[in-house]
Design an enzyme around this catalytic site. Structure first.
Site, mmCIF file in Angstrom:
data_model
loop_
_atom_site.group_PDB
_atom_site.id
_atom_site.type_symbol
_atom_site.label_atom_id
_atom_site.label_comp_id
_atom_site.label_asym_id
_atom_site.label_seq_id
_atom_site.Cartn_x
_atom_site.Cartn_y
_atom_site.Cartn_z
ATOM 1 N NE ARG A 1 -3.331 2.470 2.733
ATOM 2 C CZ ARG A 1 -3.132 3.292 3.765
ATOM 3 N NH1 ARG A 1 -2.329 2.961 4.756
ATOM 4 N NH2 ARG A 1 -3.748 4.449 3.813
ATOM 5 C CG HIS B 1 -1.168 8.958 3.502
ATOM 6 N ND1 HIS B 1 -1.247 7.600 3.641
ATOM 7 C CD2 HIS B 1 -0.746 9.406 4.710
ATOM 8 C CE1 HIS B 1 -0.898 7.234 4.863
ATOM 9 N NE2 HIS B 1 -0.576 8.321 5.535
ATOM 10 C CD GLU C 1 -4.717 7.541 9.981
ATOM 11 O OE1 GLU C 1 -4.137 8.594 10.304
ATOM 12 O OE2 GLU C 1 -4.470 6.452 10.515
ATOM 13 C CG ASN D 1 -4.928 3.342 8.642
ATOM 14 O OD1 ASN D 1 -4.978 2.396 7.851
ATOM 15 N ND2 ASN D 1 -4.481 4.532 8.298
ATOM 16 C CE1 TYR E 1 0.365 2.243 13.498
ATOM 17 C CE2 TYR E 1 -1.651 3.292 12.749
ATOM 18 C CZ TYR E 1 -0.365 2.842 12.500
ATOM 19 O OH TYR E 1 0.183 2.991 11.244
ATOM 20 C CD GLU F 1 -1.423 3.788 8.142
ATOM 21 O OE1 GLU F 1 -1.183 4.199 9.302
ATOM 22 O OE2 GLU F 1 -1.590 4.529 7.173
HETATM 23 C C1 FCB Z 1 -1.073 6.868 10.801
HETATM 24 C C2 FCB Z 1 -0.740 7.508 9.461
HETATM 25 C C3 FCB Z 1 0.563 7.030 8.885
HETATM 26 C C4 FCB Z 1 1.642 6.847 9.939
HETATM 27 C C5 FCB Z 1 1.134 6.077 11.126
HETATM 28 C C6 FCB Z 1 2.150 5.845 12.206
HETATM 29 O O1 FCB Z 1 -1.982 7.664 11.487
HETATM 30 O O2 FCB Z 1 -1.750 7.207 8.528
HETATM 31 O O3 FCB Z 1 0.940 7.920 7.869
HETATM 32 O O4 FCB Z 1 2.192 8.048 10.270
HETATM 33 O O5 FCB Z 1 0.014 6.721 11.664
#
Ligand code: FCB
Length: 521
Positions: free
Chosen positions: A105, A150, A196, A336, A338, A410
Site C-alpha cells: 500500500r 494521504h 485518515e 488503520n 494502533y 495500517e
Molecule cells: C497513521 C498515518 C501514517 C503513519 C502512522 C504511524 O496515522 O496514517 O501515515 O504516520 O500513523
C-alpha cells in the site's frame, strides 16, 4: 518504553497481566489462520518516503510548505529527501519481495501528478514514475493498493481557495482521481480515496497541528480558524470528494478495470473511563465523532445521530444531488488501527481539559486512568499495546456497517530514535514482533467470529518521516540510515517473512531471540 507515571503496585500488576496476555495471544497465531487469498503487505505514504520533492516538475504540496516553517516538526526535519524512495523504489520492491508479501500500500503524490491542481498541466514525469513503480510491483507478483490522498494536496489549492474549506476542492479531487483511474487503473485493484480524513481534519482544522494550521481557542492557538465550525465544513467537502471519486470509478472504470474502491479511516477502540452509563455513552460518542462522522454518511447516507444531537445545524446538509452520489456504495472499509484509549465523559461532569467540549462530542480521549496506562506504553505518545482493540473495533465496524469487507490498512509499532544511535541499536525489535503477533492473533479471532476482513498491512516497510515527529520515531521492518540511505532488516522483517512462509509456529522465531533490550527511555 517510557514510564512517566507513578510506579504503583497496581501499575505493575496490570502491566504484568497485559504482557502475559500478549504473550499468550502471540503464541497462537500463524498464516493458516487467515484465508489463502488474504492480502498481507506493508504500507507507506508519498510524503513519508519519496523525497525528490522538486524532482521532475513536481509541484509543492501542503506538507512541503508546512515542514519548512520553523518549529513545526519536532526534530526540525522535513521530507525533502525522506527515504529517497523516489530514486530507490526498485531496491525497496526487492525488500518487499524478500519478505514474501503479496501486496503493497502506497500513496500517490497529488502534486507530482498535478503540480497546480486542475489549474495547470498534468505532469507526464509524475505519471511515468508511478507507472514504473506499478509495473515493477506487478512483475514481482505484488498487488498495489493505492491511496489517492494521504494528507497531502497541491499547495496551490490551499493558496487559491483554502483547500478543504471550499467546495471547489470537490471538483479538483474528482479531476485528480479520474486522471489516476485513467492512467493507472488497469494496474490497480485496490483504490483508497483518502487516508485518515478524520485525522487530517482533526489536526488541520480543530487542533491546528497539521497544515493548514487552523484552529481557535481553547482547542489550540492558531492565527486563524474556528474549531467549532471549520472541521465540519472541511469534512463535508472530503465526504463529497470521496463520493465523487467513487461515482466516477463505478460509472466509468470499475467494470473495465475490475478493481475496488474504499476509504481508509483511523480507528481507536474506546474503553469507557469507568464502567458507568455516562462513560459508556461517552465511548459511543467518541466513536461517532471519530469514525461514524465519515463512515455513516458514506455508507448509511446521513451523519450519525450522536453528532446530530449535539451539533444540530452546525453539521452541513447534504443536497438531494449529494444524496444521490452517496448512494453509490464503495467496496471496502480500510481500517488503520494502533491503539485503544479511554473515553471520559465531559457532558455530565466538567473535564479539566477545556478543549473537549461540543466539537469533540463532550468526550476526552485519554490513555491513563489513576496514573495507570491502558496498556504498555510505546515510544509513540498515545499509542499503547492493546491488541484486544483490533478485534473489538473490527467487530464494531462489522456490526455498524453490515459486515462490509474490511482491510486492515495500517498497524505497527514505533521505536524512538536519536542521532547517536545506529542500525544495531534497532534491529533486535522484539517489542515490535510481540506487538504484531498479538494484534494478528486478535484479528484472526475477529475473522473467526465472522468479520469479513480481506487483508492486513504493517506500517511500515522502512523507517520514515513520521509527520510532526520527523525522524525521531521508527516504524519500519527495515532500519534506514539517513546518512547513507542504507536499509537493514530488523528481526521483525525476518519474523514477517517466516510468518508469511507459513512457518507453523512463529514462537520459534520469538523464543530464539536474544533477551529484550531496553534501549530507549
Ligand atoms: C497513521 C498515518 C501514517 C503513519 C502512522 C504511524 O496515522 O496514517 O501515515 O504516520 O500513523
Amino acid at each position: 518504553m517510557r514510564f512517566g507515571v507513578m510506579e504503583t503496585k497496581n501499575y505493575w500488576v496490570e502491566k504484568l497481566a497485559l504482557v502475559l496476555g500478549m504473550l499468550v495471544l502471540a503464541a497462537g497465531v500463524d498464516r493458516t489462520q487467515f484465508p489463502p487469498d488474504f492480502l498481507f503487505g506493508t504500507s507507506t505514504s508519498y510524503y513519508q518516503i519519496e523525497g525528490g520533492y522538486l524532482d521532475d516538475n513536481k509541484g509543492l504540496s501542503n506538507w512541503d510548505v508546512f515542514t519548512h516553517i520553523p518549529g513545526k516538526i519536532k526534530d526540525g526535519s522535513n521530507g525533502d529527501m525522506a527515504d529517497d524512495h523516489y530514486h530507490r523504489y526498485m531496491d525497496d520492491i526487492d525488500l518487499m519481495q524478500s519478505l514474501g508479501v503479496n501486496s503493497y500500500r502506497f500513496s500517490i503524490s497529488w502534486s507530482r501528478i498535478l503540480p497546480r491542481g486542475r489549474f495547470g498541466e498534468v505532469n507526464s514525469e509524475g505519471i511515468s514514475f508511478y507507472n514504473k513503480l506499478l509495473d515493477a510491483l506487478l512483475l514481482k507478483g505484488i498487488q498495489p493498493f493505492v491511496t489517492l490522498c494521504h494528507y497531502d494536496i497541491p499547495q496551490e489549492l490551499e493558496d487559491r481557495y483554502g483547500a478543504w474549506l471550499s467546495s471547489q476542492i470537490q471538483e479538483d479531487f474528482a479531476y485528480y482521481a479520474e486522471i489516476c483511474f485513467k492512467e493507472f487503473g488497469e494496474k490497480v485493484k485496490y483504490w483508497g480515496t483518502f487516508n485518515e480524513p478524520n485525522v487530517m481534519i482533526d489536526k488541520g482544522y480543530r487542533f491546528g497541528t497539521y497544515p493548514p494550521s487552523r484552529c481557535s481557542e481553547p482547542y489550540g492557538y492558531c492565527s486563524a480558524g474556528d474549531s467549532d465550525i471549520e472541521p465540519f465544513i472541511a469534512a463535508h467537502n472530503v465526504i463529497l470528494s470521496h463520493a465523487n471519486a467513487v461515482d466516477i470509478y463505478k460509472n466509468k472504470y470499475q467494470e473495465k478495470q475490475g478493481g475496488s474502491i474504499g476509504i481508509v479511516m483511523s480507528t481507536t477502540w474506546f474503553v469507557p473511563y469507568m464502567d458507568t452509563p455516562i462513560h459508556r455513552m461517552a465511548a459511543k460518542r467518541a466513536t461517532a465523532f471519530e469514525l461514524a462522522w465519515f463512515l455513516d454518511p458514506i455508507i448509511l447516507g446521513a451523519y450519525p445521530p450522536e453528532m446530530v444531537e449535539i451539533l444540530g445545524s452546525k453539521l452541513p446538509a447534504f443536497s438531494s444531488n449529494d444524496k444521490l452520489k452517496l448512494r453509490r456504495t464503495m467496496d471496502f472499509i480500510g481500517v488503520n488501527h494502533y491503539t485503544a484509549m479511554y473515553a471520559k465523559d465531559c457532558k455530565f461532569a466538567l473535564c479539566n481539559d477545556l478543549s473537549h467540549y461540543e466539537s469533540t462530542g463532550y468526550t476526552l480521549r485519554i490513555g491513563f486512568r489513576d496514573g495507570v496506562p491502558i496498556g504498555p506504553t510505546t515510544d509513540m505518545p498515545d499509542f499503547y499495546v492493546t491488541p484486544y482493540g483490533l478485534e473489538n473495533i473490527v467487530l464494531q465496524v462489522m456490526e455498524r456497517y453490515n459486515n462490509m469487507p474490511m482491510i486492515i490498512t495500517e498497524n505497527g509499532y514505533a521505536q524512538k530514535s536519536s542521532i547517536n544511535l545506529s542500525a544495531k541499536d534497532f534491529v533486535n525489535d522484539e517489542g515490535r514482533i510481540h506487538f504484531l503477533t498479538s494484534y494478528l492473533s486478535s484479528l484472526s479471532s475477529a475473522i473467526r467470529k465472522g468479520a469479513d476482513v480481506r487483508g492486513y498491512f504493517i506500517w511500515s516497510i522502512i523507517d520514515n518521516f513520521e509527520w510532526l515527529y520527523g525522524y525521531s520515531l521508527r516504524f519500519g521492518l527495515y532500519h534506514v540510515d539517513y546518512n547513507t540511505m542504507q536499509r537493514t532488516p530488523k528481526l521483525s522483517a525476518k519474523w514477517y517473512s517466516e510468518f508469511l512462509k507459513g512457518c507453523p509456529n512463529i514462537t520459534t522465531v520469538v523464543s530464539n531471540m536474544s533477551k529484550p533490550r531496553r534501549l530507549l527511555m
